[in-house]
Design a protein around this motif. Structure first.
Motif, mmCIF file in Angstrom:
data_model
loop_
_atom_site.group_PDB
_atom_site.id
_atom_site.type_symbol
_atom_site.label_atom_id
_atom_site.label_comp_id
_atom_site.label_asym_id
_atom_site.label_seq_id
_atom_site.Cartn_x
_atom_site.Cartn_y
_atom_site.Cartn_z
ATOM 1 N N GLU A 179 -9.199 7.795 -2.589
ATOM 2 C CA GLU A 179 -8.948 9.201 -2.865
ATOM 3 C C GLU A 179 -7.455 9.494 -2.853
ATOM 4 N N GLU A 180 -6.999 10.228 -3.816
ATOM 5 C CA GLU A 180 -5.568 10.513 -3.955
ATOM 6 C C GLU A 180 -5.116 11.573 -2.967
ATOM 7 N N ILE A 181 -4.049 11.280 -2.259
ATOM 8 C CA ILE A 181 -3.454 12.228 -1.323
ATOM 9 C C ILE A 181 -1.965 12.280 -1.595
ATOM 10 N N ALA A 182 -1.435 13.449 -1.878
ATOM 11 C CA ALA A 182 -0.028 13.579 -2.270
ATOM 12 C C ALA A 182 0.848 13.782 -1.040
ATOM 13 N N SER A 183 1.240 12.721 -0.384
ATOM 14 C CA SER A 183 2.194 12.815 0.721
ATOM 15 C C SER A 183 3.231 11.716 0.510
ATOM 16 N N SER A 184 3.157 10.662 1.276
ATOM 17 C CA SER A 184 4.052 9.527 1.052
ATOM 18 C C SER A 184 3.276 8.454 0.307
ATOM 19 N N GLY A 185 2.811 8.788 -0.842
ATOM 20 C CA GLY A 185 1.958 7.874 -1.576
ATOM 21 C C GLY A 185 0.513 8.077 -1.180
ATOM 22 N N ASP A 186 -0.351 7.263 -1.715
ATOM 23 C CA ASP A 186 -1.788 7.358 -1.479
ATOM 24 C C ASP A 186 -2.165 6.377 -0.370
ATOM 25 N N PRO A 187 -2.576 6.852 0.809
ATOM 26 C CA PRO A 187 -2.913 5.955 1.914
ATOM 27 C C PRO A 187 -4.079 5.017 1.605
ATOM 28 N N ALA A 188 -4.898 5.374 0.636
ATOM 29 C CA ALA A 188 -6.040 4.531 0.296
ATOM 30 C C ALA A 188 -5.702 3.477 -0.760
ATOM 31 N N GLN A 189 -4.483 3.550 -1.296
ATOM 32 C CA GLN A 189 -4.087 2.583 -2.327
ATOM 33 C C GLN A 189 -3.924 1.192 -1.722
ATOM 34 N N ARG A 193 0.843 -1.201 0.000
ATOM 35 C CA ARG A 193 0.000 0.000 0.000
ATOM 36 C C ARG A 193 0.880 1.254 0.000
ATOM 37 N N HIS A 194 1.680 1.401 1.032
ATOM 38 C CA HIS A 194 2.657 2.491 1.079
ATOM 39 C C HIS A 194 3.612 2.191 2.225
ATOM 40 N N PHE A 195 4.737 2.879 2.253
ATOM 41 C CA PHE A 195 5.794 2.548 3.199
ATOM 42 C C PHE A 195 5.486 2.972 4.636
ATOM 43 N N LEU A 196 4.429 3.744 4.846
ATOM 44 C CA LEU A 196 4.057 4.141 6.201
ATOM 45 C C LEU A 196 2.958 3.247 6.772
ATOM 46 N N CYS A 197 2.523 2.260 6.004
ATOM 47 C CA CYS A 197 1.468 1.342 6.450
ATOM 48 C C CYS A 197 2.063 0.316 7.416
ATOM 49 N N TYR A 198 1.540 0.268 8.630
ATOM 50 C CA TYR A 198 2.087 -0.649 9.630
ATOM 51 C C TYR A 198 1.902 -2.104 9.210
ATOM 52 N N ILE A 199 0.754 -2.428 8.631
ATOM 53 C CA ILE A 199 0.495 -3.802 8.204
ATOM 54 C C ILE A 199 1.465 -4.201 7.096
#
Length: 204
Positions: free
Chosen positions: A143-153, A72-78
């Motif tokens: 929904e697209e959020i421009a930070s460290s990738g898209d948290p909803a991806q 999903r993204h590198f900040l996702c704990y799972i």
């Protein structure tokens, strides 16, 4: 075809993020299915390595089979927990089966090295910062959020190659829907990996 590849019984996974054996995910209509060939337009899309070097996605599995895990993204704990488990797969196991293990994230390539240090992951890893490959493969997103990738991806797991052959595809339905690692490894002839050296993940 996907169902035909799974063995009738598998060794229980003692530590897995997805918690329960989920039925095979139904591929998004916009994405490919197992048994098809990966479109050249997708194989020719670039990913970036830790130094920012562009590599064609299709080149990653041109010569041999690869297990490709989209997180999903590198900040996702799972995702972090899942990649920590991937990091425990011995390189010798992969070499014996002539299989490459690849993780692909969707943030800046600058985040690759810190993520690898955090998880202990030392196999191949790249990023698709524009999420073009995610989109072409039909990975679910929000929904697209421009930070460290898209948290909803959402991510997924594929078995690809040699060439553009798709042997298996699982699109995660949610953050807990990672395919159990040993069931994927079994499909490519990689030895069972014991994940019992770390405490179990408590499902909340």
């Amino acid at each position: 075809m996907q169902g035909a590849m799974a063995a009738p019984s598998v060794v229980p996974v003692t530590r897995q993020i997805s918690g329960r054996a989920a039925p095979a995910a139904v591929p998004d209509p916009s994405g490919p299915e197992s048994g098809q060939s990966l479109a050249a337009a997708v194989a020719d899309l670039p990913v970036l390595d830790a130094s920012g070097r562009r590599v064609l996605f299709g080149a990653l599995f041109r010569e041999r089979r690869a297990v490709v895990v989209f997180v999903r993204h590198f900040l996702c704990y799972i995702c972090k927990e899942y990649v920590e488990d991937l990091a425990k797969i011995p390189k010798s196991f992969l070499q014996e089966a002539n299989v490459t293990l690849i993780v692909i994230g969707q943030s800046s390539y600058h985040h690759i090295e810190p993520f690898c240090k955090l998880t202990g992951y030392s196999h191949e890893i790249y990023v698709d910062p524009e999420r073009e490959i995610y989109k072409r493969l039909g990975m679910k997103r929000g929904e697209e959020i421009a930070s460290s990738g898209d948290p909803a991806q959402q991510g997924g797991t594929l078995i690809l190659g040699p060439g553009n052959n798709i042997h298996f595809i699982h699109c995660d339905r949610n953050r807990l829907d990672h395919k159990p690692i040993n069931s994927v490894l079994q499909l490519v002839g990689v030895q069972h990996v014991d994940f019992t050296s770390r405490p179990s993940v408590i499902h909340v």
